[in-house]
Design a protein around this motif. Structure first.
Motif, mmCIF file in Angstrom:
data_model
loop_
_atom_site.group_PDB
_atom_site.id
_atom_site.type_symbol
_atom_site.label_atom_id
_atom_site.label_comp_id
_atom_site.label_asym_id
_atom_site.label_seq_id
_atom_site.Cartn_x
_atom_site.Cartn_y
_atom_site.Cartn_z
ATOM 1 N N LYS A 80 0.857 -1.184 0.000
ATOM 2 C CA LYS A 80 0.000 0.000 0.000
ATOM 3 C C LYS A 80 0.893 1.234 0.000
ATOM 4 N N LEU A 81 0.835 1.957 -1.114
ATOM 5 C CA LEU A 81 1.559 3.213 -1.258
ATOM 6 C C LEU A 81 0.609 4.356 -0.959
ATOM 7 N N ASN A 82 1.155 5.549 -0.779
ATOM 8 C CA ASN A 82 0.269 6.673 -0.473
ATOM 9 C C ASN A 82 -0.649 7.014 -1.642
ATOM 10 N N GLU A 83 -0.362 6.558 -2.865
ATOM 11 C CA GLU A 83 -1.232 6.818 -4.022
ATOM 12 C C GLU A 83 -2.148 5.651 -4.379
ATOM 13 N N GLY A 84 -1.987 4.516 -3.729
ATOM 14 C CA GLY A 84 -2.788 3.353 -4.086
ATOM 15 C C GLY A 84 -2.114 2.084 -3.618
ATOM 16 N N ALA A 85 -2.442 0.970 -4.246
ATOM 17 C CA ALA A 85 -1.888 -0.318 -3.839
ATOM 18 C C ALA A 85 -1.462 -1.115 -5.056
ATOM 19 N N ARG A 86 -0.552 -2.026 -4.812
ATOM 20 C CA ARG A 86 -0.052 -2.878 -5.889
ATOM 21 C C ARG A 86 0.336 -4.232 -5.312
ATOM 22 N N ALA A 87 0.177 -5.291 -6.088
ATOM 23 C CA ALA A 87 0.523 -6.639 -5.653
ATOM 24 C C ALA A 87 1.661 -7.180 -6.508
ATOM 25 N N TYR A 88 2.576 -7.891 -5.849
ATOM 26 C CA TYR A 88 3.734 -8.488 -6.521
ATOM 27 C C TYR A 88 3.861 -9.934 -6.070
ATOM 28 N N LYS A 89 4.189 -10.829 -7.005
ATOM 29 C CA LYS A 89 4.494 -12.218 -6.654
ATOM 30 C C LYS A 89 5.986 -12.328 -6.374
ATOM 31 N N PHE A 90 6.333 -13.177 -5.387
ATOM 32 C CA PHE A 90 7.735 -13.476 -5.165
ATOM 33 C C PHE A 90 7.858 -14.930 -4.694
ATOM 34 N N TYR A 91 9.050 -15.481 -4.807
ATOM 35 C CA TYR A 91 9.298 -16.875 -4.508
ATOM 36 C C TYR A 91 10.295 -16.996 -3.360
ATOM 37 N N VAL A 92 10.017 -17.881 -2.429
ATOM 38 C CA VAL A 92 10.944 -18.201 -1.339
ATOM 39 C C VAL A 92 11.429 -19.622 -1.598
ATOM 40 N N ASP A 93 12.760 -19.796 -1.610
ATOM 41 C CA ASP A 93 13.277 -21.163 -1.808
ATOM 42 C C ASP A 93 13.969 -21.678 -0.585
#
Length: 93
Positions: A80-93
């Motif tokens: 959540k940024l001050n202008e909106g929100a964004r989603a990101y995928k990431f991988y844990v190995d």
């Protein structure tokens, strides 16, 4: 066809909502048990979800979040940024 099936496919995607390109993250990567983040915009909140939608971590902004308790797999970081929100995928190995 005879079974009532059609040849169309349903696709799911993550979309940016209410955010401009300048407010996106400069980077997000996993290294040595930490999720590292950097943005030109102010980051208010970071939520980490598994692919079942369960909230695993909720943090106020930090440029490195300890993720050593996460099992190997794919996760979603909802930022959540001050202008909106964004989603990101990431991988844990």
């Amino acid at each position: 066809d005879a079974n009532g099936c059609s040849s169309t496919s349903n696709q799911v995607s993550i979309q940016d909502v209410g955010i401009n390109q300048k407010s996106a993250l400069n980077y997000l990567f996993v290294s040595a048990g930490y999720l590292h983040l950097k943005s030109d915009s102010e980051i208010d909140l970071i939520n980490i979800y598994n692919l079942n939608g369960q909230l695993l971590i909720a943090k106020s902004y930090s440029n490195a979040i300890n993720i050593t308790e996460l099992k190997p797999g794919i996760y979603i970081a909802h930022i959540k940024l001050n202008e909106g929100a964004r989603a990101y995928k990431f991988y844990v190995d």
